[in-house]
Design an enzyme around this catalytic site. Structure first.
Site, PDB file in Angstrom:
ATOM      1  N   PHE A 125       6.244  -4.708  -0.022  1.00  8.89           N
ATOM      2  CA  PHE A 125       7.564  -5.046   0.352  1.00  8.89           C
ATOM      3  C   PHE A 125       7.779  -4.967   1.829  1.00  8.89           C
ATOM      4  O   PHE A 125       8.971  -4.403   2.278  1.00  8.89           O
ATOM      5  CB  PHE A 125       8.496  -4.336  -0.719  1.00  8.89           C
ATOM      6  CG  PHE A 125       8.309  -4.091  -2.188  1.00  8.89           C
ATOM      7  CD1 PHE A 125       7.581  -5.326  -2.869  1.00  8.89           C
ATOM      8  CD2 PHE A 125       8.103  -2.923  -2.721  1.00  8.89           C
ATOM      9  CE1 PHE A 125       7.264  -4.949  -4.213  1.00  8.89           C
ATOM     10  CE2 PHE A 125       7.343  -2.635  -4.041  1.00  8.89           C
ATOM     11  CZ  PHE A 125       7.254  -3.621  -4.594  1.00  8.89           C
ATOM     12  N   HIS A 126       7.032  -5.333   2.702  1.00  8.77           N
ATOM     13  CA  HIS A 126       7.089  -5.069   4.103  1.00  8.77           C
ATOM     14  C   HIS A 126       7.414  -6.460   4.785  1.00  8.77           C
ATOM     15  O   HIS A 126       6.517  -6.494   5.750  1.00  8.77           O
ATOM     16  CB  HIS A 126       6.301  -3.880   4.602  1.00  8.77           C
ATOM     17  CG  HIS A 126       6.120  -2.944   4.052  1.00  8.77           C
ATOM     18  ND1 HIS A 126       4.914  -1.957   4.276  1.00  8.77           N
ATOM     19  CD2 HIS A 126       7.086  -1.924   3.487  1.00  8.77           C
ATOM     20  CE1 HIS A 126       5.170  -0.855   3.783  1.00  8.77           C
ATOM     21  NE2 HIS A 126       6.563  -0.783   2.841  1.00  8.77           N
ATOM     22  N   PRO A 127       8.103  -7.326   4.694  1.00  4.26           N
ATOM     23  CA  PRO A 127       7.830  -8.421   5.346  1.00  4.26           C
ATOM     24  C   PRO A 127       8.693  -8.405   6.723  1.00  4.26           C
ATOM     25  O   PRO A 127       9.665  -7.935   6.798  1.00  4.26           O
ATOM     26  CB  PRO A 127       8.698  -9.427   4.571  1.00  4.26           C
ATOM     27  CG  PRO A 127       9.568  -8.684   3.838  1.00  4.26           C
ATOM     28  CD  PRO A 127       8.978  -7.519   3.440  1.00  4.26           C
TER      29      PRO A 127
END
Length: 533
Positions: free
Chosen positions: A469-471
């Site tokens: 969840f780190h775009p």
């Protein structure tokens, strides 16, 4: 079509937007509108830390994006959670306070981005920090962003720290010194056992200001550009189209998925791509939506024996009741758990100067997020490549803002990333095979001890890998001569006056760790620039 007018219009009420709403309205000189497409954070599971279990994958809290099938993931597609609420993803994330490494920001600076080196950004981190350690040369106290120690420990995790040390990863009691090498418990964005989102920390104290207007359920369609200047935005609100005008600036802070989508719908992006969708080209910016980077986590699972894990505790209704009581009366226990309590940073091989892999260790296991926990005692030794070489993209496929953009992360697309994946799994095995863990008789459940070659491990990484969840990076900050750059070092969009992108989209290179607090730092730094004479 009705119209409102403000000095600053901030599009997106997530981690960055809440900071901007606070800072831009603070001196009382300017009127500020904060537009959030999601709702208010008035659901209990936004505030109880373990509520991420109920928020992620729930359309009340999550935009429910999905990626395109990825060759690197052996044809799989992934759920791609993004927060759909004031506070954005900080309302549903892992709550881990992590700045990254000094070398990350020095790399930004060395790419020509003056003012973004570690020595430049450290005071910005400290400015809004309220760290349990108190004020020091490395930490701040009294700011809006509360940082605390976790309120629960596990025997198996304590033992993992010992095993990691014997494997060559030293103990660490602070991952935020500029060098995050080591193993220890994560600091978390909580306050006395409650989640501390950016909405709670930054937005709530500002809500009574008469010059701040917060509009929820307000979907930004596009930026309105007239004579080369952003003069407002067109939004959908209460089923109607409205124009919200900006006297000074429009700021996109909708995140690495939505901000580039808004840019493209506004005619800002690759000209040929936009013309193919019937969108008039306002400014040819081929980097919009490109440069997508994310941390792909691999999730080795180990069965263990004779030690408590959440898998078994959760099976008991009585113990679940006790967990609830402990939280209700003491604000402690399992309901305060972040998704990962223990972390470790190390180098997957000697070819890296600083740690390039990060472990998120959990005293539980499940096949995939959203599934039930396994009915046997186990731990998950998740590990991710902190600085992936692979680059993906986010692009709109329609002028309609209700149509989700296409997300193609392009994981494991390079030989280097596949090599790091194999090395990462071997590192998990190395720690789990240390004498300290032997008393729990660990058994590798996934991916399987029979897989040993680089080829086999890289292949299985595609089977067990998932987003952490780190775009970031889809509106890249860079110098004017960089054809892939979208914004300059002050986060102004090239070729359009009065428009900035202030969120994780602007990161030229992903930071070496969890990305929420770096995003907040970017917003803090942007606000200083915007308010400067």
């Amino acid at each position: 079509m009705s119209s409102m007018e403000f000095d600053f219009v901030v599009c997106g009420g997530g981690s960055a937007g809440c900071v901007l709403a606070n800072r831009l309205s603070e001196n009382g000189k300017y009127s500020v509108a904060l537009l959030e497409a999601g709702g208010k954070d008035n659901w209990i599971w936004f505030h109880i830390p373990v509520g991420y279990l109920f928020a992620i994958g729930n359309p009340r809290a999550d935009w429910m994006f999905r990626t395109q099938p990825s060759d690197g993931l052996n044809g799989r597609e992934l759920a791609y959670p993004r927060g759909k609420v004031l506070g954005g993803s900080s309302a549903i994330n892992a709550m881990i306070y992590m700045r990254g490494q000094a070398a990350d920001y020095n790399r930004w600076r060395d790419a020509g981005l003056e003012g973004w080196g570690w020595d430049d950004v450290l005071p910005i981190f400290k400015k809004h920090e309220d760290n349990w350690r108190g004020a020091s040369a490395l930490h701040g106290a009294g700011g809006e962003w509360r940082v605390e120690q976790p309120r629960l420990r596990w025997e198996v995790l304590d033992t993992f720290i010992e095993a990691a040390e014997s494997a060559g990863i030293p103990k660490s009691d602070d991952f935020n010194t500029g060098s995050n090498e080591g193993c220890g418990y994560f600091d978390v964005n909580q306050k006395t056992g409650r989640r501390w989102s950016s909405a709670r920390g930054f937005l709530k104290p500002a809500l009574k200001r008469p010059n701040l207007t917060v509009l929820t359920s307000t979907m930004v369609d596009r930026v309105i550009v007239a004579d080369g200047k952003a003069v407002g935005v067109q939004v959908m609100r209460n089923g109607c189209s409205e124009v919200i005008r900006a006297r000074r600036e429009v700021v996109l802070s909708s995140g690495a998925v939505a901000s580039p989508a808004i840019l493209e719908r506004s005619g800002l992006g690759d000209g040929a791509r936009l013309q193919g969708l019937g969108i008039d080209v306002v400014q040819h910016l081929p980097g919009v939506g490109q440069n997508l980077q994310d941390h792909l986590q691999l999730r080795p699972i180990y069965k263990v024996h004779d030690v408590p894990t959440m898998n078994m505790r959760y099976q008991s209704l009585f113990r679940r009741g006790m967990m609830g009581a402990e939280y209700l009366f003491r604000r402690r226990g399992a309901l305060t758990m972040a998704p990962s309590q223990l972390g470790a940073f190390t180098r997957s091989s000697e070819r890296h100067e600083t740690p390039n892999i990060q472990f998120h260790i959990q005293p539980l296991s499940l096949d995939k997020f959203g599934d039930a926990m396994h009915k046997f005692p186990a731990i998950t030794v998740s590990v991710c490549n902190l600085r992936p070489e692979s680059r993906g993209a986010v692009h709109v496929t329609s002028k309609d803002p209700a149509v989700a953009p296409q997300i193609a992360p392009n994981y494991l697309a390079t030989d280097g990333d596949r090599q790091t994946a194999a090395e990462s799994i071997r590192w998990a095995r190395k720690v789990m095979s240390q004498p300290a863990m032997a008393k729990y008789r660990p058994e590798e459940y996934r991916p399987g001890a029979h897989l040993v070659s680089d080829t086999e491990l890289a292949q299985v990484a595609g089977d067990i890998g998932t987003t952490i969840f780190h775009p970031v990076g889809t509106a890249k900050m860079g110098v004017r001569t960089d054809p892939s750059a979208v914004v300059d070092g002050t986060l102004k969009v090239f070729g359009v006056e009065g428009l900035r992108v202030v969120d994780a989209s602007a990161m030229p290179f992903i930071t070496s760790g969890n990305t929420n607090s770096p995003t907040i730092m970017i917003a803090e730094k942007a606000a200083i620039s915007m308010l400067s004479p």
